[in-house]
Motif scaffolding. Structure first.
Motif, PDB file in Angstrom:
ATOM      1  N   ALA A 125       0.862  -1.230  -0.002  1.00  0.00           N
ATOM      2  CA  ALA A 125      -0.028  -0.139  -0.007  1.00  0.00           C
ATOM      3  C   ALA A 125       0.799   1.387   0.010  1.00  0.00           C
ATOM      4  O   ALA A 125       0.511   2.390  -0.516  1.00  0.00           O
ATOM      5  N   SER A 126       1.968   1.168   0.459  1.00  0.00           N
ATOM      6  CA  SER A 126       2.879   2.360   0.428  1.00  0.00           C
ATOM      7  C   SER A 126       3.480   2.860  -0.849  1.00  0.00           C
ATOM      8  O   SER A 126       3.715   3.966  -1.059  1.00  0.00           O
ATOM      9  N   LEU A 127       3.452   1.649  -1.989  1.00  0.00           N
ATOM     10  CA  LEU A 127       3.571   2.225  -3.226  1.00  0.00           C
ATOM     11  C   LEU A 127       2.690   2.994  -3.900  1.00  0.00           C
ATOM     12  O   LEU A 127       2.652   3.922  -4.598  1.00  0.00           O
ATOM     13  N   ASP A 128       1.238   2.726  -3.301  1.00  0.00           N
ATOM     14  CA  ASP A 128       0.058   3.503  -3.717  1.00  0.00           C
ATOM     15  C   ASP A 128       0.521   5.246  -3.367  1.00  0.00           C
ATOM     16  O   ASP A 128       0.077   5.928  -3.891  1.00  0.00           O
ATOM     17  N   GLU A 129       1.009   5.059  -1.929  1.00  0.00           N
ATOM     18  CA  GLU A 129       1.126   6.600  -1.432  1.00  0.00           C
ATOM     19  C   GLU A 129       2.172   7.227  -1.928  1.00  0.00           C
ATOM     20  O   GLU A 129       2.193   8.316  -2.289  1.00  0.00           O
ATOM     21  N   ALA A 130       3.324   6.460  -2.207  1.00  0.00           N
ATOM     22  CA  ALA A 130       4.327   6.952  -2.917  1.00  0.00           C
ATOM     23  C   ALA A 130       4.134   7.549  -4.514  1.00  0.00           C
ATOM     24  O   ALA A 130       4.779   8.401  -4.661  1.00  0.00           O
ATOM     25  N   LEU A 131       3.433   6.676  -5.074  1.00  0.00           N
ATOM     26  CA  LEU A 131       3.019   7.149  -6.381  1.00  0.00           C
ATOM     27  C   LEU A 131       2.096   8.314  -6.539  1.00  0.00           C
ATOM     28  O   LEU A 131       2.107   9.164  -7.442  1.00  0.00           O
ATOM     29  N   SER A 428      -7.625  -0.060  -2.389  1.00  0.00           N
ATOM     30  CA  SER A 428      -7.529   1.264  -3.266  1.00  0.00           C
ATOM     31  C   SER A 428      -7.359   0.803  -4.467  1.00  0.00           C
ATOM     32  O   SER A 428      -7.028  -0.301  -4.789  1.00  0.00           O
ATOM     33  N   CYS A 429      -7.817   1.367  -5.376  1.00  0.00           N
ATOM     34  CA  CYS A 429      -8.084   0.793  -7.080  1.00  0.00           C
ATOM     35  C   CYS A 429      -6.495   0.570  -7.491  1.00  0.00           C
ATOM     36  O   CYS A 429      -6.379  -0.286  -8.105  1.00  0.00           O
ATOM     37  N   ARG A 430      -5.427   1.143  -6.925  1.00  0.00           N
ATOM     38  CA  ARG A 430      -4.131   0.695  -7.204  1.00  0.00           C
ATOM     39  C   ARG A 430      -3.455  -0.458  -6.758  1.00  0.00           C
ATOM     40  O   ARG A 430      -2.735  -1.089  -7.572  1.00  0.00           O
ATOM     41  N   ILE A 431      -4.078  -0.889  -5.948  1.00  0.00           N
ATOM     42  CA  ILE A 431      -3.477  -2.414  -5.257  1.00  0.00           C
ATOM     43  C   ILE A 431      -4.895  -3.294  -5.203  1.00  0.00           C
ATOM     44  O   ILE A 431      -4.644  -4.175  -4.571  1.00  0.00           O
ATOM     45  N   CYS A 432      -6.192  -2.948  -5.912  1.00  0.00           N
ATOM     46  CA  CYS A 432      -7.029  -3.726  -5.841  1.00  0.00           C
ATOM     47  C   CYS A 432      -6.879  -4.753  -7.105  1.00  0.00           C
ATOM     48  O   CYS A 432      -6.731  -4.263  -8.406  1.00  0.00           O
ATOM     49  N   VAL A 442      -8.316   3.909 -11.523  1.00  0.00           N
ATOM     50  CA  VAL A 442      -7.197   3.644 -12.008  1.00  0.00           C
ATOM     51  C   VAL A 442      -6.856   2.362 -12.345  1.00  0.00           C
ATOM     52  O   VAL A 442      -7.444   1.595 -11.336  1.00  0.00           O
ATOM     53  N   PRO A 443      -5.983   1.905 -13.144  1.00  0.00           N
ATOM     54  CA  PRO A 443      -5.779   0.594 -13.216  1.00  0.00           C
ATOM     55  C   PRO A 443      -4.759   0.026 -12.111  1.00  0.00           C
ATOM     56  O   PRO A 443      -4.122   0.837 -11.301  1.00  0.00           O
ATOM     57  N   PRO A 444      -4.966  -1.223 -11.798  1.00  0.00           N
ATOM     58  CA  PRO A 444      -4.026  -1.701 -10.760  1.00  0.00           C
ATOM     59  C   PRO A 444      -2.464  -1.622 -10.882  1.00  0.00           C
ATOM     60  O   PRO A 444      -2.056  -1.916 -12.334  1.00  0.00           O
ATOM     61  N   LEU A 445      -1.625  -1.655 -10.073  1.00  0.00           N
ATOM     62  CA  LEU A 445      -0.245  -1.587 -10.311  1.00  0.00           C
ATOM     63  C   LEU A 445       0.241  -3.086 -10.881  1.00  0.00           C
ATOM     64  O   LEU A 445      -0.471  -4.214 -10.379  1.00  0.00           O
ATOM     65  N   GLU A 446       1.183  -3.107 -11.671  1.00  0.00           N
ATOM     66  CA  GLU A 446       1.879  -4.268 -12.070  1.00  0.00           C
ATOM     67  C   GLU A 446       1.113  -5.116 -12.864  1.00  0.00           C
ATOM     68  O   GLU A 446       1.231  -6.425 -12.905  1.00  0.00           O
TER      69      GLU A 446
END
Length: 464
Positions: A125-131, A428-432, A442-446
């Protein structure tokens, strides 16, 4: 009634190891045979009365320690960890008890491994925050460092909690506000209420505490207790901070105030008394608020801290969001993660609480990891105290896994047995990982995306 047999193999091995004795020498001093000692150390035979007496006479060993092991606590913790959906099967209870009794070090290692697994997923989840931050860096800010400190402690600080409970036991009278006022005045501290004052202001020279006359009584009580912690528990707070090893003075200062706030909540709602009341009322927030002179938000926050070893309450999570959906407070004793940047999942009922002030909203929800929760949301906006003053608008969320539903009054009447009753929510959408969510922003990470120019669904892309 037959006496309970005492199995304490791990403690016998620990004592022998500390004494530096071989099994043969240890058996001789206890007056038993080598095979008999071996069987006791492996919990194949109970510890006999003769051995108990020999332990006391030969080594001065406090034999009461033999029955004070943490095996049951280890079993409880392992069962909780094994409830994680990552495990497809749960070992029989007998196997868990055998592991806790015969191999407690292995059981603790398993719990540490599971905790590390959880933390690894949470750190994603910290990647979500950092981005989401400009000039993104993975180094946490002081505020985030403190937030993570409480999170990884399961929001329970034992020494501070027990000190607050001890303080509360020394107060006389049922009214916490009057009792704390009397205690402060006994220390030579004057208390004033002023309309234009901040929530709390303490003058060290005049030893006067000024509180806002516009804040509700429960807020005034809480702020007095915060000042009590800063004045009387300074050594305890500093010792706790020394163990945390924060990376900056700013983080340490923020954490000290956080610990003082923790003390205040724990003193208003002492652990043992509050836990008993929570179970008696089936965690009815309004009844608990009335009984302890606290606000709904304070009670909800306190419920998320009831994780004392050997006397745990239901693992709750607590969060507070603003109108933009940003989480301003987050505490969790559950597996549920929280968005660390931007808004929380729009399918979460907490966002609808602003539309129904003063009412509780209930929701059954399932997260991508397969865990199911009962969620409670309510508007907890804070009035400015007079006409024209700005209103701070917040909503709070409280929840626990659905397996605790029988102990929670808010689960009554809900359709817990129907799969379709559980709404799919994310973090969060980035990590879902859900690919077909109609509310995805937004699309999910990776994850690789496919764009089809001649085809358009709910989203302008497809997640592979």
């Amino acid at each position: 009634m037959a006496a309970t047999k005492l199995y304490a193999g791990a403690k016998l091995r620990d004592l022998r190891t500390r004494l530096g004795l071989t099994q043969k020498d240890f058996a001789a001093k206890l007056g038993v045979s080598l095979p008999y000692l071996n069987q006791m150390e492996n919990n194949n035979r109970p510890v006999s009365t003769t051995v108990v007496l020999a332990l006391a006479q030969e080594f001065g060993f406090d034999v009461t320690e033999l029955g004070q092991g943490d095996s049951e606590r280890l079993v409880t913790d392992m069962r909780e960890a094994l409830a994680d959906p990552v495990f497809t099967e749960t070992p029989p209870l007998a196997d868990l008890r055998l592991s806790a009794a015969n191999a407690p070090a292995l059981a603790r290692a398993f719990l540490e491994l599971h905790r590390a697994y959880r933390q690894t997923h949470e750190r994603l989840a910290s990647l979500d925050e950092a981005l989401g931050r400009e000039g993104a860096q993975l180094q946490p800010s002081p505020w985030e460092e403190v937030r993570d400190f409480f999170h990884y402690c399961d929001n329970y600080i034992d020494a501070v909690d027990r000190a607050a409970e001890h303080f509360a036991q020394g107060l006389s009278g049922a009214d916490i506000r009057s009792a704390v006022t009397a205690r402060l005045r006994d220390q030579g501290i004057g208390i004033r209420l002023e309309r234009d004052a901040p929530l709390r202001r303490f003058d060290t020279e005049t030893r006067s505490l000024t509180l806002s006359a516009l804040s509700p009584p429960e807020t005034q009580s809480f702020q007095m207790l915060v000042q009590v912690a800063l004045l009387n528990q300074d050594a305890l707070l500093d010792a706790t901070l020394d163990l945390a090893r924060f990376q900056s003075d700013a983080a340490r200062a923020i954490a000290k105030l956080g610990l003082a706030n923790y003390f205040a909540g724990a003193a208003m709602m002492p652990y043992g008394t509050f836990l008993a009341a929570a179970r008696e009322t089936r965690h009815d927030l309004e009844l608990l608020a009335a009984r302890f002179g606290a606000s709904i938000e304070q009670v909800s926050h306190r419920l998320s801290t009831l994780q004392r070893p050997g006397a745990k309450g239901i693992p709750f999570f607590f969060a507070r969001v603003d109108q933009a959906g940003t989480i301003t407070k987050r505490h969790s004793a559950t597996r549920l993660q929280f968005a660390r940047f931007g808004g929380a999942c729009p399918l979460w009922n907490v966002h609808r609480a602003f539309e129904t002030p003063g009412r509780f909203l209930r929701q059954l929800a399932e997260t991508p990891d397969g865990a199911r929760y009962i969620l409670l949301a309510r508007d907890v906006s804070k009035s400015g105290g007079h006409f024209g003053a700005p209103v701070r608008r917040f909503a709070m969320a409280l929840g626990c896994e659905v397996r605790h539903a029988q102990s929670v009054v808010y689960a009554d009447g809900m359709d817990l047995g129907r799969d379709g009753a559980f709404e799919p929510i994310g973090i969060s959408c980035r990590i879902c990982e859900r690919t077909a969510c109609h509310q995805r922003s937004v699309p999910p990470l990776e994850r690789r995306l496919t764009i089809r120019p001649n085809s358009r669904g709910v989203l302008p892309y497809e997640v592979d």
